[in-house]
Structures are given as C-alpha cells and as structure tokens.
Write a protein that holds these residues in place. Structure first.
Motif, PDB file in Angstrom:
ATOM      1  N   PRO A  64       0.698  -1.104  -0.109  1.00  0.00           N
ATOM      2  CA  PRO A  64      -0.057  -0.052   0.032  1.00  0.00           C
ATOM      3  C   PRO A  64       0.875   1.468   0.085  1.00  0.00           C
ATOM      4  N   VAL A  65       0.353   2.319  -0.517  1.00  0.00           N
ATOM      5  CA  VAL A  65       0.682   3.567  -0.383  1.00  0.00           C
ATOM      6  C   VAL A  65       0.007   4.396   0.838  1.00  0.00           C
ATOM      7  N   VAL A  66       0.928   4.821   1.845  1.00  0.00           N
ATOM      8  CA  VAL A  66       0.088   5.526   2.778  1.00  0.00           C
ATOM      9  C   VAL A  66       0.219   6.861   2.786  1.00  0.00           C
ATOM     10  N   LEU A  67      -0.724   7.827   2.589  1.00  0.00           N
ATOM     11  CA  LEU A  67      -0.230   9.303   2.722  1.00  0.00           C
ATOM     12  C   LEU A  67      -1.204  10.082   3.737  1.00  0.00           C
ATOM     13  N   PRO A  68      -0.706  11.109   4.240  1.00  0.00           N
ATOM     14  CA  PRO A  68      -1.493  12.253   4.897  1.00  0.00           C
ATOM     15  C   PRO A  68      -2.692  12.813   4.040  1.00  0.00           C
ATOM     16  N   GLY A  69      -3.736  12.728   4.803  1.00  0.00           N
ATOM     17  CA  GLY A  69      -5.019  13.011   3.866  1.00  0.00           C
ATOM     18  C   GLY A  69      -5.058  14.487   4.155  1.00  0.00           C
ATOM     19  N   GLY A  70      -6.326  15.163   3.670  1.00  0.00           N
ATOM     20  CA  GLY A  70      -6.408  16.320   3.832  1.00  0.00           C
ATOM     21  C   GLY A  70      -6.142  17.459   2.909  1.00  0.00           C
ATOM     22  N   GLU A  71      -6.568  18.468   2.995  1.00  0.00           N
ATOM     23  CA  GLU A  71      -6.677  19.484   1.899  1.00  0.00           C
ATOM     24  C   GLU A  71      -4.992  19.493   1.197  1.00  0.00           C
ATOM     25  N   SER A  72      -4.085  19.297   2.048  1.00  0.00           N
ATOM     26  CA  SER A  72      -2.730  19.522   1.384  1.00  0.00           C
ATOM     27  C   SER A  72      -2.478  18.543   0.391  1.00  0.00           C
ATOM     28  N   CYS A  73      -3.210  17.481   0.318  1.00  0.00           N
ATOM     29  CA  CYS A  73      -2.537  16.517  -0.808  1.00  0.00           C
ATOM     30  C   CYS A  73      -3.332  16.730  -1.991  1.00  0.00           C
ATOM     31  N   LYS A  74      -4.178  17.861  -2.029  1.00  0.00           N
ATOM     32  CA  LYS A  74      -4.605  18.372  -3.371  1.00  0.00           C
ATOM     33  C   LYS A  74      -3.459  19.428  -4.178  1.00  0.00           C
ATOM     34  N   ASP A  75      -2.262  19.598  -3.252  1.00  0.00           N
ATOM     35  CA  ASP A  75      -1.210  20.187  -4.022  1.00  0.00           C
ATOM     36  C   ASP A  75      -0.621  19.676  -5.235  1.00  0.00           C
ATOM     37  N   PRO A  76      -0.606  20.235  -6.474  1.00  0.00           N
ATOM     38  CA  PRO A  76       0.123  19.673  -7.577  1.00  0.00           C
ATOM     39  C   PRO A  76       1.082  19.098  -7.256  1.00  0.00           C
ATOM     40  N   ALA A  77       2.072  19.708  -6.507  1.00  0.00           N
ATOM     41  CA  ALA A  77       3.780  19.469  -6.214  1.00  0.00           C
ATOM     42  C   ALA A  77       3.426  17.983  -5.500  1.00  0.00           C
ATOM     43  N   GLY A  78       2.458  17.544  -5.117  1.00  0.00           N
ATOM     44  CA  GLY A  78       2.516  16.084  -4.443  1.00  0.00           C
ATOM     45  C   GLY A  78       2.401  14.919  -5.680  1.00  0.00           C
ATOM     46  N   LEU A  79       2.064  15.437  -6.811  1.00  0.00           N
ATOM     47  CA  LEU A  79       1.756  14.517  -7.920  1.00  0.00           C
ATOM     48  C   LEU A  79       2.812  13.465  -8.293  1.00  0.00           C
ATOM     49  N   PRO A  80       3.921  14.069  -8.583  1.00  0.00           N
ATOM     50  CA  PRO A  80       5.223  13.331  -9.037  1.00  0.00           C
ATOM     51  C   PRO A  80       5.630  12.203  -8.032  1.00  0.00           C
ATOM     52  N   GLY A  81       5.312  12.593  -6.836  1.00  0.00           N
ATOM     53  CA  GLY A  81       5.753  11.801  -5.754  1.00  0.00           C
ATOM     54  C   GLY A  81       4.900  10.397  -5.994  1.00  0.00           C
ATOM     55  N   LEU A  82       3.702  10.728  -6.135  1.00  0.00           N
ATOM     56  CA  LEU A  82       2.624   9.815  -5.985  1.00  0.00           C
ATOM     57  C   LEU A  82       2.826   8.857  -7.016  1.00  0.00           C
ATOM     58  N   TRP A  83       2.958   9.476  -8.427  1.00  0.00           N
ATOM     59  CA  TRP A  83       3.246   8.830  -9.919  1.00  0.00           C
ATOM     60  C   TRP A  83       4.533   7.747  -9.647  1.00  0.00           C
ATOM     61  N   ARG A  84       5.636   8.379  -8.982  1.00  0.00           N
ATOM     62  CA  ARG A  84       6.735   7.738  -8.634  1.00  0.00           C
ATOM     63  C   ARG A  84       6.363   6.394  -8.023  1.00  0.00           C
ATOM     64  N   GLN A  85       5.653   6.597  -6.738  1.00  0.00           N
ATOM     65  CA  GLN A  85       5.308   5.324  -5.958  1.00  0.00           C
ATOM     66  C   GLN A  85       4.435   4.364  -6.643  1.00  0.00           C
ATOM     67  N   LEU A  86       3.637   4.853  -7.616  1.00  0.00           N
ATOM     68  CA  LEU A  86       2.798   3.705  -8.517  1.00  0.00           C
ATOM     69  C   LEU A  86       3.861   3.117  -9.437  1.00  0.00           C
ATOM     70  N   ALA A  87       4.650   3.639  -9.961  1.00  0.00           N
ATOM     71  CA  ALA A  87       5.677   3.294 -10.876  1.00  0.00           C
ATOM     72  C   ALA A  87       6.588   2.235 -10.172  1.00  0.00           C
ATOM     73  N   ARG A  89       6.085   0.515  -7.952  1.00  0.00           N
ATOM     74  CA  ARG A  89       5.164  -0.868  -7.658  1.00  0.00           C
ATOM     75  C   ARG A  89       5.147  -1.557  -8.901  1.00  0.00           C
ATOM     76  N   GLY A  90       5.653  -1.104  -9.931  1.00  0.00           N
ATOM     77  CA  GLY A  90       5.279  -1.790 -11.305  1.00  0.00           C
ATOM     78  C   GLY A  90       3.941  -1.713 -11.839  1.00  0.00           C
ATOM     79  N   LEU A  91       3.156  -0.657 -11.390  1.00  0.00           N
ATOM     80  CA  LEU A  91       1.993  -0.708 -11.891  1.00  0.00           C
ATOM     81  C   LEU A  91       1.741  -0.034 -13.389  1.00  0.00           C
ATOM     82  N   ASP A  92       1.009  -0.699 -14.375  1.00  0.00           N
ATOM     83  CA  ASP A  92       1.073  -0.394 -15.684  1.00  0.00           C
ATOM     84  C   ASP A  92      -0.566   0.046 -15.918  1.00  0.00           C
ATOM     85  N   ARG A  93      -0.849   0.241 -17.388  1.00  0.00           N
ATOM     86  CA  ARG A  93      -2.101   0.784 -17.526  1.00  0.00           C
ATOM     87  C   ARG A  93      -3.285  -0.152 -17.251  1.00  0.00           C
ATOM     88  N   GLU A  94      -2.940  -1.439 -17.160  1.00  0.00           N
ATOM     89  CA  GLU A  94      -3.944  -2.236 -16.810  1.00  0.00           C
ATOM     90  C   GLU A  94      -4.143  -2.558 -15.150  1.00  0.00           C
TER      91      GLU A  94
END
Ligand SMILES: NC(=O)c1ccc[n+]([C@@H]2O[C@H](COP(=O)([O-])OP(=O)(O)OC[C@H]3O[C@@H](n4cnc5c(N)ncnc54)[C@H](O)[C@@H]3O)[C@@H](O)[C@H]2O)c1
Ligand SMILES: [Zn+2]
Length: 352
Positions: A64-87, A89-94
C-alpha cells in the motif's frame, strides 16, 4: 489549407456501488495488479480491513501507499511523488488503485490515477461523510493551485465505490457536520424519499445510527448518480448540485479570513438559505426547516460588506458577466437553474 473534422464518441463509463459493511462488499475482481492507497489516519483502526478489501479486488496487490489526507494532498506538487510510488510498484495501464480516505485524498488520487499511463481504474472507499454522500462518486478529480481550490482537474468515473458508514464513527464533529450540510442539500434537491427520510430520521442520522446513515447515504448517492449520468461533464443539469455553493463559498472565504471554525458543509447550509432569499420563487421556509432538523445554521454568522462579497462572488466560476446560473429550489425535489444577477445575493450576504 485543407482540413476535416471527425467525431469521437465518449466512451461510456460504469460505476458499481456497494453500500454497507466493507467486509461484505462484493465487487468482484477489478484488476490483476495494483495497490491500496490509504490515508495514514485510517492505518491504525482500519488498515487490516482495507488491505483485505483491496486484496479481494486486486489479484496480486503491491504494498500500500500511505499518505497524509486533508486539503494539502491536493497540492499539484505532490503528484510526481505519487506517480513515482505507483511506478515503483510496477503498476501499468491495466492496474487499478483502491483509494481509502476523505474527499481530498479521493480527488488527488483520482487525478493521479487518471493521468498515470493515461488512466488506470480506481475503486473509491470514501471514509468521511462528505466523501460518502458526495466526493466518492461523480468522477470529478480536482487539485488546488496556489491556494485557490479546484483550479486544475478532470472528470473520470471510478470503477467501483464502496461506502461503509462505520468509518463515520471516528469522524470529528466538525467533519461530520460538513457532511450533514451536503446531505441536507441533496435531500432538498432530490425531494421524495430522501427528503422524507431526513425529516423523519434526523435524530438517528445525527446520532450516527448506522442503519439511518446507510439509508440516507444510499438515497443521496442514487440521486447524485442520476444527475451525473444525465450530465457527466457538468455542462448543464449537473450544476444543480452547486446549490448553496455560490453564497457558501463567499461565506467560507470570509469565515477563513476571520479565523472562524465553520466547515464547508455548514457554509453550504447557510448558502442554501441565502440563495433562497435571493429569489422570489425559492422555497425559503422549507430550506430553513430542513437545515434546522440537522441543527445546521441558516443565518449569516457575520455581515459581509457588499464590495467584498461582490469581489468574492465574481470570482465564482458559475458566473458569466455579472449574472450567475443559480440553482433555485422551488420545493423539495423541484429545482431549476436560473440566471440571477450577482447583485441579488449581496443584500442577504450583508445582513447579519
Ligand atoms: N470530487 C467531488 O465531487 C468532491 C465533492 C465534495 C468535496 N470534494 C473535495 O473534498 C475535500 C473535502 O473532503 P472531506 O470533507 O472528506 O475532508 P478531507 O478529505 O480534507 O479529510 C479531512 C480529514 O479527515 C481525516 N479522515 C478521513 N477519514 C476519517 C475517518 N474515518 N475518521 C477520522 N478522520 C478521518 C483525514 O485524514 C483528513 O485529515 C475538498 O477538497 C473538496 O473540494 C470533492
Ligand atoms: Zn460542497
């Protein structure tokens, strides 16, 4: 210059919804690979149950990816970190994500999922009242930009949504009241069974009785689903769901400026009453009565000076020129979108 045009039909998207205990939600397998993303606030009380739930939907779930919730997670600056966590884990388009958290985390992860490999599937597990009656379905995924809310986003429907009212038992009162505001709005818009239920079972809802919550949330989601299915991209009818929000956002901004603790849903509640004052055919008494049953405020807690209110209103994205498209509740279950001059809202906003 030569050119041509061609039409691309929108692919239709289906969302399956399960309401009731998470352990009994039977949504089948969604993907072979993927992972759970959960709010760290849920880890202690619900981590085990959420992992087990994710393992029923994803055949071989990654960590699992564990993240702090709340409004601050809607900051675009957090997106690359999240994409990297998915990558990582080897996640792909399926692959698929199972996302458990409040509206903010669902928005952020919905956006991340919709953009990762041009879009992977999402299963939402909303764990706040706002999430369960509103943010969990409908597919709007927005991020904030430089402190301004929901400036960047897209619409992509989740594959499944599992709603378990038991999550609401640990919710702080302010967060619960915020959901009550959105539920009251839905009941006024939907009318019928939901309006009747919120009238007859308000004390049980306020006491967070699981059966009452399950019925109310189920009806609220069925209503929202019918509106979203009619206008998924929010070009017309879906705008009725903004009832209370034009005035509500102005009140929310002023409350923030004054350092007053008023939740979003409470501001929407006051906004519903204010908007009803701004239109001669609106069912103001019904609106105020419905809010009162949930012990929600319906009067301005402060007066907002007209020029400040005008500035805030004109920033509203529902406005065109000085005229705004305002949902007008004629009676519970009867709502029309009407062009109302922004000026009509200034007097009730200025009256404390
Ligand atoms: N996409 C939509 O259609 C839609 C609709 C409504 C609201 N929203 C968005 O949702 C956000 C507001 O969501 P919210 O009211 O759920 O608040 P939130 O997501 O900001 O969460 C508030 C807090 O509650 C905590 N929390 C989550 N579940 C909990 C639980 N079961 N018990 C205790 N604490 C818990 C979170 O960690 C967080 O700190 C806003 O950003 C709003 O724009 C989106
Ligand atoms: Zn809202």
């Amino acid at each position: 210059v030569r050119g041509f045009s061609f039409e691309v039909p929108l692919p239709s998207e289906t969302t399956r919804i399960a309401i009731g205990p998470l352990a009994e939600a039977n949504l089948g397998t969604v993907a072979a690979t993927g992972c759970l993303v959960l709010d760290q606030a849920l880890e202690a009380a619900h981590g085990v149950a959420l992992r087990a739930f994710a393992a029923r939907l994803i055949r071989e779930p990654s960590a699992p990816v564990v993240l702090p919730g709340g409004e601050s997670c809607k900051d675009p600056a957090g997106l690359p970190g999240l994409w990297r966590q998915l990558a990582a884990r080897g996640l792909d388009r399926e692959s698929a994500l199972v996302v458990a958290g409040g509206g903010a985390l669902l928005d952020a992860c919905g956006f991340a999922a919709a953009t990762f490999h041009r879009g992977i599937r999402v299963v939402n597990v909303p764990t706040t009242f706002v999430g369960q009656v509103d943010a969990g379905i409908g597919g709007k995924c927005a991020l904030n930009l430089d402190g301004a809310k929901n400036q960047v986003g897209l619409v992509r429907q989740p594959s499944c949504v599992a709603v378990d009212p038991a999550f609401l038992l640990t919710l702080p009162d302010a967060s619960f009241r915020s959901g009550l505001g959105e539920l009251a709005k839905s009941a006024l818009l939907a009318g019928g069974q939901l309006h009747a239920l919120t009238a007859s079972r308000a004390p049980a809802v306020l006491a967070r009785d699981p059966a009452a919550l399950e019925s109310a949330i189920g009806l609220a989601l069925a209503f929202k689903a019918s509106v979203v299915a009619e206008d998924p991209l929010d070009r017309g009818r879906r705008r009725i769901l903004n009832a209370g929000h034009s005035a509500g956002h102005v009140i929310e901004a002023e409350a923030l400026r004054r350092g007053l603790a008023l939740s979003h849903g409470e501001c929407v509640a006051i906004g519903l009453a204010i908007e009803a004052s701004a239109h001669p055919r609106a069912a103001r008494d019904e609106v105020v009565r419905a809010l009162g049953r949930f012990a929600l405020p319906s009067r301005m807690p402060f007066a907002i000076e007209s020029s400040a209110a005008r500035d805030l209103l004109l920033r509203d994205k529902k406005r065109q020129g000085g005229v705004m498209s305002l949902p007008v509740i004629l009676a519970p279950g009867r709502v029309v979108l009407e062009d109302v001059p922004a000026e009509a809202l200034l007097a009730p906003l200025a009256a404390a």
